[in-house]
Design a protein around this motif. Structure first.
Motif, PDB file in Angstrom:
ATOM      1  N   GLY A   1       0.811  -1.225   0.000  1.00  0.00           N
ATOM      2  CA  GLY A   1       0.000   0.000   0.000  1.00  0.00           C
ATOM      3  C   GLY A   1       0.834   1.260   0.000  1.00  0.00           C
ATOM      4  O   GLY A   1       0.353   2.345  -0.324  1.00  0.00           O
ATOM      5  N   GLY A   2       2.077   1.158   0.427  1.00  0.00           N
ATOM      6  CA  GLY A   2       2.973   2.310   0.426  1.00  0.00           C
ATOM      7  C   GLY A   2       2.651   3.310   1.519  1.00  0.00           C
ATOM      8  O   GLY A   2       1.979   3.012   2.519  1.00  0.00           O
ATOM      9  N   TYR A   3       3.112   4.532   1.274  1.00  0.00           N
ATOM     10  CA  TYR A   3       3.126   5.585   2.292  1.00  0.00           C
ATOM     11  C   TYR A   3       1.769   5.798   2.964  1.00  0.00           C
ATOM     12  O   TYR A   3       1.673   5.935   4.177  1.00  0.00           O
ATOM     13  N   ASP A   4       0.711   5.814   2.151  1.00  0.00           N
ATOM     14  CA  ASP A   4      -0.598   6.167   2.700  1.00  0.00           C
ATOM     15  C   ASP A   4      -1.170   5.100   3.624  1.00  0.00           C
ATOM     16  O   ASP A   4      -2.137   5.350   4.335  1.00  0.00           O
ATOM     17  N   THR A   5      -0.623   3.913   3.583  1.00  0.00           N
ATOM     18  CA  THR A   5      -1.180   2.855   4.441  1.00  0.00           C
ATOM     19  C   THR A   5      -0.251   2.535   5.621  1.00  0.00           C
ATOM     20  O   THR A   5      -0.495   1.571   6.349  1.00  0.00           O
ATOM     21  N   MET A   6       0.791   3.338   5.799  1.00  0.00           N
ATOM     22  CA  MET A   6       1.715   3.048   6.908  1.00  0.00           C
ATOM     23  C   MET A   6       1.049   3.348   8.248  1.00  0.00           C
ATOM     24  O   MET A   6       0.292   4.305   8.374  1.00  0.00           O
ATOM     25  N   PRO A   7       1.362   2.538   9.251  1.00  0.00           N
ATOM     26  CA  PRO A   7       0.796   2.807  10.582  1.00  0.00           C
ATOM     27  C   PRO A   7       1.534   3.973  11.235  1.00  0.00           C
ATOM     28  O   PRO A   7       2.519   4.472  10.685  1.00  0.00           O
TER      29      PRO A   7
ATOM     30  N   HIS B   1       9.211   6.579  -0.221  1.00  0.00           N
ATOM     31  CA  HIS B   1       7.801   6.177  -0.098  1.00  0.00           C
ATOM     32  C   HIS B   1       6.861   7.360  -0.322  1.00  0.00           C
ATOM     33  O   HIS B   1       5.815   7.217  -0.940  1.00  0.00           O
ATOM     34  N   ARG B   2       7.290   8.523   0.208  1.00  0.00           N
ATOM     35  CA  ARG B   2       6.442   9.707   0.030  1.00  0.00           C
ATOM     36  C   ARG B   2       6.367  10.060  -1.458  1.00  0.00           C
ATOM     37  O   ARG B   2       5.303  10.298  -2.014  1.00  0.00           O
ATOM     38  N   LYS B   3       7.538  10.034  -2.076  1.00  0.00           N
ATOM     39  CA  LYS B   3       7.621  10.405  -3.483  1.00  0.00           C
ATOM     40  C   LYS B   3       6.804   9.450  -4.370  1.00  0.00           C
ATOM     41  O   LYS B   3       6.175   9.856  -5.332  1.00  0.00           O
ATOM     42  N   LEU B   4       6.833   8.194  -4.018  1.00  0.00           N
ATOM     43  CA  LEU B   4       6.189   7.188  -4.876  1.00  0.00           C
ATOM     44  C   LEU B   4       4.819   6.765  -4.328  1.00  0.00           C
ATOM     45  O   LEU B   4       4.332   5.696  -4.653  1.00  0.00           O
ATOM     46  N   ARG B   5       4.217   7.639  -3.500  1.00  0.00           N
ATOM     47  CA  ARG B   5       2.974   7.220  -2.816  1.00  0.00           C
ATOM     48  C   ARG B   5       1.850   6.903  -3.797  1.00  0.00           C
ATOM     49  O   ARG B   5       0.963   6.119  -3.501  1.00  0.00           O
ATOM     50  N   ARG B   6       1.853   7.554  -4.968  1.00  0.00           N
ATOM     51  CA  ARG B   6       0.763   7.307  -5.921  1.00  0.00           C
ATOM     52  C   ARG B   6       1.052   6.105  -6.832  1.00  0.00           C
ATOM     53  O   ARG B   6       0.187   5.652  -7.543  1.00  0.00           O
ATOM     54  N   VAL B   7       2.271   5.623  -6.767  1.00  0.00           N
ATOM     55  CA  VAL B   7       2.663   4.589  -7.729  1.00  0.00           C
ATOM     56  C   VAL B   7       1.907   3.266  -7.542  1.00  0.00           C
ATOM     57  O   VAL B   7       1.458   2.682  -8.528  1.00  0.00           O
TER      58      VAL B   7
ATOM     59  N   GLY C   1       2.592   9.458 -13.589  1.00  0.00           N
ATOM     60  CA  GLY C   1       3.906   8.822 -13.641  1.00  0.00           C
ATOM     61  C   GLY C   1       5.015   9.843 -13.519  1.00  0.00           C
ATOM     62  O   GLY C   1       5.932   9.690 -12.723  1.00  0.00           O
ATOM     63  N   VAL C   2       4.902  10.907 -14.292  1.00  0.00           N
ATOM     64  CA  VAL C   2       5.953  11.930 -14.269  1.00  0.00           C
ATOM     65  C   VAL C   2       6.037  12.552 -12.877  1.00  0.00           C
ATOM     66  O   VAL C   2       7.121  12.753 -12.326  1.00  0.00           O
ATOM     67  N   ARG C   3       4.850  12.822 -12.302  1.00  0.00           N
ATOM     68  CA  ARG C   3       4.845  13.434 -10.964  1.00  0.00           C
ATOM     69  C   ARG C   3       5.465  12.500  -9.933  1.00  0.00           C
ATOM     70  O   ARG C   3       6.168  12.917  -9.030  1.00  0.00           O
ATOM     71  N   SER C   4       5.176  11.187 -10.051  1.00  0.00           N
ATOM     72  CA  SER C   4       5.682  10.228  -9.064  1.00  0.00           C
ATOM     73  C   SER C   4       7.146   9.912  -9.282  1.00  0.00           C
ATOM     74  O   SER C   4       7.939   9.923  -8.360  1.00  0.00           O
ATOM     75  N   PHE C   5       7.458   9.611 -10.525  1.00  0.00           N
ATOM     76  CA  PHE C   5       8.821   9.151 -10.786  1.00  0.00           C
ATOM     77  C   PHE C   5       9.780  10.303 -11.066  1.00  0.00           C
ATOM     78  O   PHE C   5      10.982  10.145 -10.950  1.00  0.00           O
ATOM     79  N   GLY C   6       9.203  11.438 -11.465  1.00  0.00           N
ATOM     80  CA  GLY C   6      10.050  12.523 -11.960  1.00  0.00           C
ATOM     81  C   GLY C   6      10.899  13.206 -10.906  1.00  0.00           C
ATOM     82  O   GLY C   6      10.804  12.949  -9.748  1.00  0.00           O
TER      83      GLY C   6
END
Ligand SMILES: Cc1cc2nc3c(=O)[nH]c(=O)nc-3n(C[C@H](O)[C@H](O)[C@H](O)COP(=O)(O)OP(=O)(O)OC[C@H]3O[C@@H](n4cnc5c(N)ncnc54)[C@H](O)[C@@H]3O)c2cc1C
Lengths: 272, 451
Positions: B302-308, B379-385, B446-451
């Motif tokens: 789930g990445g950043y948004d699902t971290m406890p 994780h923050r950067k790739l939270r939407r990935v 993609g560009v926003r996440s990976f860029g």
């Protein structure tokens, strides 16, 4: 009273590929086997019942210390790691014996898991101890050690085992679980290491060959035809005796009958 | 809380002042736990590392690639001692449909020498090595022991753990939960309150024995060089991906899939692996491999948004237990995040113990260290990935589009003249019903996440 748990450290296993038949060796999974853990549990129970000291011992590399620490945590009073590369089971038995005797004196009871090959047998022979192997049960009742062993066709054999004794057990009991304080205490225990000098073979076995009775020299039969001479030599056309059913009263008498028969027919060499 | 599996409410309350038997208890001897224990032990504090398996690494599953850069901070010249199978000098991303495969293949010899980039390693070796380092520094590793719950003070602070051993309570100033995906301890501590549940994928993996020369030849490598192939579009329409990694004399091949998709399609995960192994682009690489091992494990994706929450009173969460695995298409990294998080958790515990404040406030440096490092940075950067990569378009439509585009480009259709790229693109988009609007929006994400 000294009660010893002899734990098997799994060496490399031989694995055969079912499809290709290729044989290779793989490192065994480290740690005591289920049979080894059962042996340890029996040792702890025997020592509790007979009031003895307990030692856990193994032949193995430094990684085996972990297994011995767990044995200490479970209740063994001391542990010993024997570092040798035994050439055979007899040498392994000698190494174990030398190590235990040097550190703790001669053992009264040694319990192996039933995955220890012929080491228990050799140890029993070396120490002139009673041996009871492949036991389902091993317990002390009225200060007497007794065991239960499987026989064919579901039968069971109950043994009274005199001391000193060497036993091996099947993995049918679960070992006790060490308490956390004991586990923590055992973690930093230094396991003594013994490197006994193991003498080599004491029994030499030659290559295996089929038994060949010594040739008997017979006079050439008198006959004109070669065929007749062969028939006479082989007694091929002579009436043969029918099978004899013998019913000896006991095993010793049966053995005598067999020996007599073999010797009569020249299988035991020239005894004259 | 209720939708999270696990004990949840089983904490035992200690009324007498805790005995504080050790400074820190770390639960789980995976990479996160061992790194945490190593840091605490190195600082001279007492630390117990509990592991439910019979030895560290006994129960751990992963694909097989470790990115060791984070170890620079923990183990100087780690590459000289880490139990490595091969150094990854070739990284490929394979995009496939059932009959096509488009591979972007990158290789560099720069990764084949110190200070290296990625390596393949067996988990039992890797975890055993890391735990051994902690042990050498004085950590006490206790195997075959399960932490079954938390011990708390009357005020609710975590003051230790209960284990499944007789007399199994162990009190500590700080408990670090590194108990992997589905962390019962983090749940029990209430760290997931208000967080969305169920963000796990199922990873399944086969290890196939192949002679070393065969691996070298098929994957075009020599010596200790190795290959990491990440695969998209190989999961039969179920959101997920696949991988194929080389070890010294074996390869790891597997898939990572959404368990709900698997259940809905009523298909078993090993069938997906079998299908992947039969794919014309994969079959020649794995042909004749003898199955050595099959394993399956959950992955927090789930990445950043699902971290406890990561910090509580007397309590820290690290690694997969805190959903710190990066499962985002071309990346499948968890071990490096686990090592990093464990290391910072260990440091934070040491700082708090020295400052004699192991409350949530006293342990807050953990979150700060994570924020400043790659662990939460990536994780923050790739939270939407995860959302992007696991969506229908990236999973099915785009692989088919790219493969058809490549096929159109390389197909020589004389006497017809070659089509232009844009014409081809429009044609292929039409075939697959892909709207330019969606393509653009995904490209932007993609560009926003990976860029
Ligand atoms: C199929 C698959 C492929 C993957 N591929 C890769 C890859 O190629 N590269 C990569 O970097 N990552 C990969 N990952 C992710 C990676 O495995 C994890 O992110 C990483 O292992 C997390 O480390 P950890 O220490 O947080 O947790 P884990 O490695 O899961 O360790 C947790 C430990 O805690 C122990 N434990 C759990 N509960 C208790 C308890 N109650 N008491 C005591 N002990 C307990 C467990 O036995 C275990 O040893 C993959 C995962 C899977 C499943």
């Amino acid at each position: 009273m000294l009660v010893v748990a002899a734990l098997n450290w799994p060496g490399p296993r031989t694995v055969v590929d079912q499809l290709t038949g290729i044989v290779r060796t793989e490192e065994g999974r480290p740690g005591a086997s289920a049979a080894g853990l059962a042996a340890l549990e029996h040792v702890l129970r025997i020592a509790e019942a007979l009031g003895g000291r307990t030692v856990a011992v193994t032949i193995g590399p430094p990684q085996a210390d972990e297994m011995l620490r767990e044995a200490l945590a479970a209740g063994a009073e001391s542990a010993l790691r024997v570092e040798v590369d035994p050439t055979d089971d007899e040498a392994a038995a000698r190494a174990l014996l030398a190590a235990v005797a040097e550190h703790h004196g001669p053992p009264d009871v040694v319990v192996f898991g039933d995955d220890s090959d012929a080491i228990p047998g050799y140890l029993a022979a070396l120490t002139d101890a009673a041996q009871a192997l492949g036991l389902l049960e091993l317990k002390v009742e009225d200060a007497v050690l007794s065991g239960l062993r499987r026989l064919d066709k579901g039968r069971r054999e109950r043994l009274v085992i005199p001391l000193p004794a060497v036993c091996s057990v099947e993995p049918v009991i679960r070992p006790r679980r060490a308490g956390l304080p004991a586990m923590l205490a055992a973690r930093n225990t230094k396991i003594p290491v013994v490197r006994p000098v193991v003498p080599g073979w004491t029994v030499k076995a030659g290559p295996i060959r089929a038994y060949r009775p010594r040739a008997r020299i017979l006079p050439i039969p008198v006959a004109d035809q070669a065929r007749d001479r062969i028939v006479a030599l082989t007694k091929a056309l002579a009436a043969t005796g029918s099978a004899t059913v013998v019913t000896p009263p006991d095993a010793a008498a049966a053995a005598d009958l067999l020996l007599e028969y073999l010797s009569k027919h020249g299988y035991l060499g020239d005894t004259t | 809380m209720a939708e999270h599996a696990g004990p949840g409410t089983r904490s035992a309350v200690i009324t007498a002042p805790p005995q504080r038997e050790v400074d820190v208890v770390v639960v789980g001897a995976g990479p996160a736990g061992s790194a945490a224990a190593l840091e605490v032990a190195r600082a001279g504090h007492s630390v117990v590392l509990l592991e439910r398996g019979p030895y560290p690494g006994a129960k751990n599953v992963y694909g097989g690639v470790v990115y060791g850069r984070v170890l620079d901070e923990l183990v100087p010249r780690w590459w000289e001692q880490m139990p490595v199978q091969r150094w990854v000098t070739r990284r490929s991303t394979m995009i496939m449909t059932p009959t096509q495969a488009l591979t972007v293949d990158f290789r560099t010899q720069a990764w084949g020498g110190p200070p290296y980039n990625g390596a393949t390693a067996h988990r039992s070796d890797l975890d055993g090595w890391l735990a051994g380092l902690a042990e050498k520094e004085g950590a006490v590793v206790v195997p075959s022991t399960v932490a079954t719950g938390l011990l708390r003070s009357a005020e609710g602070a975590v003051v230790g753990v209960r284990t499944d051993r007789p007399d199994g309570d162990l009190t500590a100033k700080v408990v670090i939960a590194c108990d992997g995906v589905n962390s019962f301890l983090a749940k029990e501590a209430g760290m997931f309150a208000g967080k969305p549940a169920g963000h796990v994928t199922l990873g399944v993996k086969e290890t196939l024995r192949l002679p070393r020369e065969v691996v070298d030849e098929r994957f075009g490598v020599t010596g200790r060089d190795g290959v990491d192939i990440e695969i998209l579009g190989c999961t039969g329409g179920i959101p997920g991906g696949g991988f194929l990694y080389t070890n010294l004399d074996s390869v790891s091949v597997g898939v990572v899939v959404d368990p709900h998709g698997l259940a809905a399609r009523k298909i078993r995960p090993e069938e997906l692996v079998a299908e992947l192994k039969r794919h014309p682009a994969v079959e020649p690489l794995v042909r004749g491999g003898e199955l050595l091992e099959y394993s399956a494990h959950l992955i927090p994706e789930g990445g950043y948004d699902t971290m406890p929450d990561l910090v509580g009173d007397g309590f820290l969460v690290a690694g997969d237990a805190a959903a710190m695995c990066l499962a985002a298409g071309i990346w499948l990294e968890g071990v490096n995040f686990a090592i990093g998080a464990g290391m910072y958790a260990g440091r934070a515990a040491v700082d708090a113990i020295r400052a004699k404040d192991t409350s949530k406030a006293g342990l807050a440096s953990y979150r700060r260290m994570l924020d400043e490092s790659f662990v939460l940075g990536d994780h923050r950067k790739l939270r939407r990935v995860p959302g992007l990569v696991l969506g229908q378009r990236v999973q099915q439509d785009y692989p088919a589009l790219l493969c058809d585009l490549a096929q159109g480009l390389f197909h020589v259709d004389n006497p017809r003249p070659k089509p232009g790229l844009f014409k081809l693109m429009r044609r292929v988009m039409k075939w697959h019903g892909i709207k330019a609007r969606d393509l653009l929006s995904d490209a932007l994400t993609g560009v926003r996440s990976f860029g």
